[in-house]
Design an enzyme around this catalytic site. Structure first.
Site, PDB file in Angstrom:
ATOM      1  N   LEU A  66     -12.466  13.197  17.126  1.00 13.09           N
ATOM      2  CA  LEU A  66     -14.165  12.749  17.176  1.00 13.09           C
ATOM      3  C   LEU A  66     -14.742  14.232  16.453  1.00 13.09           C
ATOM      4  CD1 LEU A  66     -14.403  10.434  19.955  1.00 13.09           C
ATOM      5  CD2 LEU A  66     -13.737   9.864  17.708  1.00 13.09           C
ATOM      6  N   ASN A  97     -10.940  20.195  19.799  1.00 11.79           N
ATOM      7  CA  ASN A  97     -11.341  20.971  18.514  1.00 11.79           C
ATOM      8  C   ASN A  97     -12.849  20.662  17.719  1.00 11.79           C
ATOM      9  OD1 ASN A  97     -10.291  19.071  16.998  1.00 11.79           O
ATOM     10  ND2 ASN A  97      -9.191  20.292  15.467  1.00 11.79           N
ATOM     11  N   HIS A 182       0.566  21.401  19.903  1.00  9.89           N
ATOM     12  CA  HIS A 182       0.454  21.248  18.438  1.00  9.89           C
ATOM     13  C   HIS A 182       1.719  22.165  17.934  1.00  9.89           C
ATOM     14  CE1 HIS A 182      -1.429  21.331  14.019  1.00  9.89           C
ATOM     15  NE2 HIS A 182      -0.592  22.491  14.122  1.00  9.89           N
ATOM     16  N   HIS A 235       2.145  14.572  17.454  1.00 15.20           N
ATOM     17  CA  HIS A 235       2.437  14.197  16.319  1.00 15.20           C
ATOM     18  C   HIS A 235       3.799  14.995  15.630  1.00 15.20           C
ATOM     19  CE1 HIS A 235       0.478  18.337  15.835  1.00 15.20           C
ATOM     20  NE2 HIS A 235      -0.562  17.529  15.782  1.00 15.20           N
ATOM     21  N   ASP A 319      -3.768  10.371  15.337  1.00 16.33           N
ATOM     22  CA  ASP A 319      -4.261  11.867  14.835  1.00 16.33           C
ATOM     23  C   ASP A 319      -5.381  11.403  13.845  1.00 16.33           C
ATOM     24  OD1 ASP A 319      -4.492  14.317  14.480  1.00 16.33           O
ATOM     25  OD2 ASP A 319      -2.679  14.573  13.553  1.00 16.33           O
TER      26      ASP A 319
HETATM   27  O1  DOR Z   1      -3.884  17.370  10.151  1.00 18.88           O
HETATM   28  C1  DOR Z   1      -4.495  17.701  10.989  1.00 18.88           C
HETATM   29  N1  DOR Z   1      -5.955  17.689  11.226  1.00 18.88           N
HETATM   30  N2  DOR Z   1      -4.013  18.356  11.783  1.00 18.88           N
HETATM   31  C2  DOR Z   1      -4.293  19.014  12.959  1.00 18.88           C
HETATM   32  O2  DOR Z   1      -3.730  19.454  13.818  1.00 18.88           O
HETATM   33  C3  DOR Z   1      -5.699  19.045  13.070  1.00 18.88           C
HETATM   34  C4  DOR Z   1      -6.618  18.161  12.390  1.00 18.88           C
HETATM   35  C5  DOR Z   1      -8.094  18.300  12.285  1.00 18.88           C
HETATM   36  O3  DOR Z   1      -8.748  18.529  13.436  1.00 18.88           O
HETATM   37  O4  DOR Z   1      -8.584  17.836  11.341  1.00 18.88           O
HETATM   38 ZN    ZN Z   2      -4.456  16.724  15.865  1.00 14.95          ZN
END
Ligand code: DOR
Ligand code: ZN
Length: 442
Positions: A66, A97, A182, A235, A319
């Site tokens: 989100l 993140n 990750h 993932h 994801d």
């Molecule tokens: O494709 C991804 N998008 N992999 C990630 O590990 C982070 C994520 C993102 O926060 O956009």
């Molecule tokens: Zn992710």
């Protein structure tokens, strides 16, 4: 009471697969029984006819981005939680993140509180492993756990230092928190924007070798074995990772893992775009096929499917990674990594795995509800009497075409646009409240 009358109930945690009636009393499951709703019950309770539909524990998605706090233009906790219940997801784990990173109790409490206010899917925060997810100093995991975090992860980035990772695993073990990794060795992946292989060579794009993931999975399995901590590999995209996790499980390492629908359905050929549609810069690439880890090759898809079948891959997670439309329209190597998935995960998995005979429906439901709930010790994932009433009623026959503009997520970055999928959540309940309902003609 709400009575879900005579649907086909699948409850993997309790070994149930058959016609049952589910009684919901307030916020919890009261009873699951063979007898249909009685005429007397129909007079006093809300009885919902579920004949011809499937009644399941709500789906649990361990991996969702989100963008709140910080990037609410891409997604908010409320829009993401709303999209989740449309996809049948009743509990989601929100990745840390954000901006700021969820590495403190205050951010974790904010995320959880916003989730409760929204009132759709349960939003459970994940805390960072390291401060700012910079891979250097450990975050205060005890504080994060106290504030409601159910795992720690620096997702989006690896913890490059093995020494830092070892200490993180030791702390997390003592707090009984799973560490979600990750897995990416940045010295192997850096500069790459799609899978390294024949497709990247043909397209002239810098590649990310599968070894960037597999090497890190192997390292973290060794460290999990050394420390006795609970490791969760996010993932999983590569055959080599599945093999390493299979071997580690066989020797008793405490590891769980997840795969995302795009990784077990699409190959890196999708980067070439549908009919080579030209981007604004004239290049025949489709950034909706750009995510990290990247789409791999047919042999990887086969290994993921085998892993899902035999349970080496415990869970399916979306994801879900929303990004702005403009950003994804940029030149391929400049576009951000990530695609949305909350509203399509079940339908893609059902269409690709169940209708193609890879998994039975009960196996799929286990990978999407009971197994993820068990991996992170979450409530939900079961229709056991006394459990919270997080339930989804599915239409497994409904065919629908993914129209990005019709999705409830704030972002539109899906590689499944235009695909016709089979199966959809008709009704979603969280804590006994109807939070999503598709009006179907009687
Ligand atoms: O494709 C991804 N998008 N992999 C990630 O590990 C982070 C994520 C993102 O926060 O956009
Ligand atoms: Zn992710």
């Amino acid at each position: 009471m709400i009575i879900l009358d005579s649907g086909r109930v699948i409850d993997p945690a309790n070994g149930i697969d058959g016609t049952r009636t589910v009684l919901i009393d307030g916020d919890h499951i009261r009873e699951v029984r063979e007898q249909p709703a009685t005429p007397a019950e129909k007079l006093v309770h809300q009885v919902i006819d579920c004949r011809g539909r499937w009644v399941l524990p709500g789906l649990v998605d361990l991996h969702v981005h989100l963008r709140e706090p910080g990037e609410e233009g891409k997604e908010t906790i409320a829009t993401g939680a709303r999209a989740a219940v449309a996809g049948g997801v009743t509990t989601l784990v929100a990745m840390p993140n954000t901006k700021p990173v969820c590495d403190s109790a205050s951010v974790a409490r904010f995320v959880a509180a916003r989730g409760r206010e929204a009132g759709f899917a349960r939003v459970i925060p994940a805390g960072a492993i390291t401060r700012g997810s910079l891979g250097e100093q450990l975050a205060d995991m005890a504080e994060l756990k106290e504030a409601g975090c159910v795992c720690v992860t620096d997702d989006g980035r690896p913890v490059m230092s093995a020494g830092v990772m070892r200490r993180a695993l030791e702390y997390a073990r003592d707090l009984d928190l799973p560490v979600m990794v990750h897995a990416e060795d940045l010295t192997l992946s850096s500069g790459g924007c799609m899978n390294e292989g024949p497709a990247a060579t043909r397209l002239g794009l810098p590649g990310i070798p599968a070894a960037a993931e597999v090497a890190m999975v192997q390292r973290d399995l060794l460290l999990a074995e050394l420390t006795g901590a609970r490791l969760h590999v996010a993932h999983v995209s590569a055959a080599g990772s599945v093999r390493a996790i299979r071997e580690a499980k066989a020797r008793g390492v405490r590891v769980t893992c997840e795969a995302a629908p795009h990784h077990f359905t699409l190959t890196d050929e999708a980067v070439a775009g549908v009919a080579a549609a030209l981007g604004p810069a004239g290049e025949p690439y489709d950034a909706h096929a750009k995510m990290n880890p990247p789409l791999r090759e047919a042999a990887d898809i086969a290994a993921l499917r085998q892993g899902l079948k035999d349970g080496v891959i415990d869970c399916i997670a979306s994801d879900h990674a929303p990004h702005a439309y403009d950003a994804k329209e940029a030149a391929f190597d400049d576009a951000p990594f990530g695609i949305i998935g909350l509203e399509t995960a079940f339908a893609v998995a059902h269409t690709e795995l169940v209708l193609n005979g890879v998994l039975t429906l009960p196996e799929l439901i286990a990978r999407m509800s009971s197994a993820p709930a068990a991996a992170f010790h979450l409530a939900g994932g079961t229709l056991q009497p006394g459990a919270i009433a997080d339930v989804v009623v599915l239409d497994t026959a409904t065919r629908w075409t993914v129209q990005p503009a019709a999705l409830l997520s704030k972002s539109r970055n899906t590689p499944f646009a235009g695909r016709t999928l089979t199966g959809r959540a008709a009704l979603t309940l969280v804590g006994g409240n109807v939070v999503h309902q598709v009006k179907v003609p009687a």
